[in-house]
Scaffold this motif. Structure first.
Motif, PDB file in Angstrom:
ATOM      1  N   UNK A  12       0.813  -1.208   0.000  1.00  0.00           N
ATOM      2  CA  UNK A  12       0.000   0.000   0.000  1.00  0.00           C
ATOM      3  C   UNK A  12       0.847   1.257   0.000  1.00  0.00           C
ATOM      4  N   UNK A  13       1.907   1.276   0.801  1.00  0.00           N
ATOM      5  CA  UNK A  13       2.761   2.453   0.874  1.00  0.00           C
ATOM      6  C   UNK A  13       3.552   2.645  -0.416  1.00  0.00           C
ATOM      7  N   UNK A  14       4.012   1.549  -1.014  1.00  0.00           N
ATOM      8  CA  UNK A  14       4.774   1.660  -2.262  1.00  0.00           C
ATOM      9  C   UNK A  14       3.898   2.181  -3.395  1.00  0.00           C
ATOM     10  N   UNK A  15       2.702   1.631  -3.536  1.00  0.00           N
ATOM     11  CA  UNK A  15       1.797   2.086  -4.602  1.00  0.00           C
ATOM     12  C   UNK A  15       1.347   3.520  -4.353  1.00  0.00           C
ATOM     13  N   UNK A  16       1.093   3.888  -3.096  1.00  0.00           N
ATOM     14  CA  UNK A  16       0.693   5.259  -2.781  1.00  0.00           C
ATOM     15  C   UNK A  16       1.827   6.233  -3.078  1.00  0.00           C
ATOM     16  N   UNK A  17       3.077   5.801  -2.868  1.00  0.00           N
ATOM     17  CA  UNK A  17       4.216   6.665  -3.168  1.00  0.00           C
ATOM     18  C   UNK A  17       4.292   6.969  -4.664  1.00  0.00           C
ATOM     19  N   UNK A  18       4.006   5.970  -5.490  1.00  0.00           N
ATOM     20  CA  UNK A  18       3.994   6.199  -6.944  1.00  0.00           C
ATOM     21  C   UNK A  18       2.870   7.159  -7.312  1.00  0.00           C
ATOM     22  N   UNK A  19       1.686   6.935  -6.744  1.00  0.00           N
ATOM     23  CA  UNK A  19       0.550   7.819  -6.998  1.00  0.00           C
ATOM     24  C   UNK A  19       0.889   9.248  -6.573  1.00  0.00           C
ATOM     25  N   UNK A  20       1.583   9.386  -5.445  1.00  0.00           N
ATOM     26  CA  UNK A  20       1.901  10.707  -4.917  1.00  0.00           C
ATOM     27  C   UNK A  20       2.942  11.437  -5.756  1.00  0.00           C
ATOM     28  N   UNK A  21       3.991  10.737  -6.163  1.00  0.00           N
ATOM     29  CA  UNK A  21       5.146  11.396  -6.773  1.00  0.00           C
ATOM     30  C   UNK A  21       5.120  11.439  -8.294  1.00  0.00           C
ATOM     31  N   UNK A  22       4.261  10.620  -8.926  1.00  0.00           N
ATOM     32  CA  UNK A  22       4.283  10.580 -10.382  1.00  0.00           C
ATOM     33  C   UNK A  22       3.911  11.909 -11.045  1.00  0.00           C
ATOM     34  N   UNK A  23       2.845  12.616 -10.609  1.00  0.00           N
ATOM     35  CA  UNK A  23       2.538  13.895 -11.256  1.00  0.00           C
ATOM     36  C   UNK A  23       3.699  14.880 -11.198  1.00  0.00           C
ATOM     37  N   UNK A  24       4.387  14.952 -10.054  1.00  0.00           N
ATOM     38  CA  UNK A  24       5.536  15.854  -9.924  1.00  0.00           C
ATOM     39  C   UNK A  24       6.666  15.415 -10.845  1.00  0.00           C
ATOM     40  N   UNK A  25       6.931  14.108 -10.892  1.00  0.00           N
ATOM     41  CA  UNK A  25       7.959  13.587 -11.782  1.00  0.00           C
ATOM     42  C   UNK A  25       7.642  13.896 -13.238  1.00  0.00           C
ATOM     43  N   UNK A  26       6.388  13.689 -13.606  1.00  0.00           N
ATOM     44  CA  UNK A  26       5.943  13.944 -14.981  1.00  0.00           C
ATOM     45  C   UNK A  26       6.130  15.411 -15.349  1.00  0.00           C
ATOM     46  N   UNK A  27       5.757  16.310 -14.446  1.00  0.00           N
ATOM     47  CA  UNK A  27       5.879  17.744 -14.719  1.00  0.00           C
ATOM     48  C   UNK A  27       7.343  18.154 -14.863  1.00  0.00           C
ATOM     49  N   UNK A  28       8.199  17.654 -13.989  1.00  0.00           N
ATOM     50  CA  UNK A  28       9.612  18.020 -14.036  1.00  0.00           C
ATOM     51  C   UNK A  28      10.265  17.516 -15.309  1.00  0.00           C
ATOM     52  N   UNK A  29       9.980  16.275 -15.692  1.00  0.00           N
ATOM     53  CA  UNK A  29      10.545  15.721 -16.929  1.00  0.00           C
ATOM     54  C   UNK A  29      10.107  16.543 -18.128  1.00  0.00           C
ATOM     55  N   UNK A  30       8.839  16.899 -18.199  1.00  0.00           N
ATOM     56  CA  UNK A  30       8.342  17.679 -19.329  1.00  0.00           C
ATOM     57  C   UNK A  30       8.955  19.073 -19.372  1.00  0.00           C
ATOM     58  N   UNK A  31       9.187  19.671 -18.199  1.00  0.00           N
ATOM     59  CA  UNK A  31       9.784  20.997 -18.162  1.00  0.00           C
ATOM     60  C   UNK A  31      11.243  20.974 -18.601  1.00  0.00           C
ATOM     61  N   UNK A  32      11.968  19.941 -18.161  1.00  0.00           N
ATOM     62  CA  UNK A  32      13.395  19.867 -18.470  1.00  0.00           C
ATOM     63  C   UNK A  32      13.670  19.373 -19.884  1.00  0.00           C
ATOM     64  N   UNK A  33      12.767  18.565 -20.410  1.00  0.00           N
ATOM     65  CA  UNK A  33      13.009  17.960 -21.713  1.00  0.00           C
ATOM     66  C   UNK A  33      12.903  18.964 -22.851  1.00  0.00           C
ATOM     67  N   UNK A  34      11.949  19.894 -22.766  1.00  0.00           N
ATOM     68  CA  UNK A  34      11.775  20.850 -23.848  1.00  0.00           C
ATOM     69  C   UNK A  34      11.175  20.200 -25.081  1.00  0.00           C
ATOM     70  N   UNK A  35      11.210  20.901 -26.220  1.00  0.00           N
ATOM     71  CA  UNK A  35      10.630  20.359 -27.453  1.00  0.00           C
ATOM     72  C   UNK A  35      11.338  19.078 -27.871  1.00  0.00           C
ATOM     73  N   UNK A  36      10.584  18.117 -28.388  1.00  0.00           N
ATOM     74  CA  UNK A  36      11.197  16.851 -28.798  1.00  0.00           C
ATOM     75  C   UNK A  36      11.564  16.897 -30.270  1.00  0.00           C
ATOM     76  N   UNK A  37      12.665  16.218 -30.571  1.00  0.00           N
ATOM     77  CA  UNK A  37      13.141  16.131 -31.946  1.00  0.00           C
ATOM     78  C   UNK A  37      12.604  14.859 -32.588  1.00  0.00           C
ATOM     79  N   UNK A  38      12.553  14.813 -33.941  1.00  0.00           N
ATOM     80  CA  UNK A  38      12.034  13.622 -34.638  1.00  0.00           C
ATOM     81  C   UNK A  38      12.730  12.336 -34.242  1.00  0.00           C
ATOM     82  N   UNK A  39      14.050  12.410 -33.947  1.00  0.00           N
ATOM     83  CA  UNK A  39      14.761  11.183 -33.584  1.00  0.00           C
ATOM     84  C   UNK A  39      14.446  10.717 -32.171  1.00  0.00           C
ATOM     85  N   UNK A  40      13.636  11.491 -31.434  1.00  0.00           N
ATOM     86  CA  UNK A  40      13.248  11.115 -30.068  1.00  0.00           C
ATOM     87  C   UNK A  40      11.824  10.562 -30.019  1.00  0.00           C
TER      88      UNK A  40
END
Length: 210
Positions: free
Chosen positions: A70-98
């Motif tokens: 329960x704690x492991x699955x809740x940790x993923x639920x808790x942290x995934x939106x933040x992880x997703x936002x940070x990755x999208x902010x740092x990644x920037x526009x994607x290139x065709x080879x990506x």
């Protein structure tokens, strides 16, 4: 009992705060910096609230009874939106080879939070720290969010022209699902926390983000 009440009250306030901040983002669509800052703030509030409800200020306050799964699955639920936002902010526009990497990331962003949400919701229900029928509330919200996501996809396949004539439909359905998982569960947690002060019932935490 005090640790349980404080946990649910603080967690509920965090979820409500997440919902309010999330709604405020719509007022800053023309300002990318403000929108990004509000998105990160909402993600931080969500992560703090879900982790608090899962871990608890005391063992009795944990809505999953501090069971490892329960704690492991809740940790993923808790942290995934933040992880997703940070990755999208740092990644920037994607290139065709990506393209392959982004396709993998897109599928992962859909599948992992859903699986973790289902497991976390079932753990809340099985732990029975939250009284019936409210121990099933996270699962109700998760099912509702899936339905709200699938519905426009079905409409788009069956009648794409009709979907194009309803530009606000996707936004409205997404907002409804978001508010159910934040304001809805947050208010429920606060209400049950106040009832627990009278020695009546316990509360339960939120499952599916975003």
């Amino acid at each position: 009992m005090q640790g349980r009440r404080a946990t649910w009250l603080a967690g509920g306030i965090g979820l409500v705060g997440c919902g309010v901040v999330g709604m405020l983002r719509g007022s800053f669509l023309g300002a990318p910096g403000a929108t990004a800052a509000l998105s990160l703030l909402a993600d931080l509030l969500w992560a703090a609230a879900v982790l608090l409800l899962a871990v608890g200020l005391s063992r009795e306050g944990s809505v999953v009874a501090r069971r490892p799964l329960g704690m492991a699955s809740a940790a993923i639920v808790a942290l995934w939106p933040l992880t997703h936002s940070i990755v999208n902010l740092l990644a920037g526009p994607w290139a065709p080879d990506q393209a392959d990497a982004w396709l993998f990331w897109t599928y992962l962003s859909m599948v992992l939070p859903l699986l973790a949400g289902v497991i976390a919701a079932m753990q809340v229900a099985r732990a029975r720290v939250v009284p019936r029928p409210w121990n099933w509330a996270p699962l109700w919200v998760l099912v509702g969010q899936v339905v709200l996501w699938v519905l426009p996809q079905l409409i788009g396949v069956a009648a794409p022209d009709a979907l194009m004539q309803m530009p606000g439909l996707l936004s409205a359905l997404g907002t409804l699902g978001f508010l159910a998982g934040t304001l809805g569960l947050g208010i429920l947690a606060i209400v049950l926390a106040n009832r627990s002060r009278e020695g009546t019932v316990a509360v339960y935490p939120p499952s599916t983000s975003s």
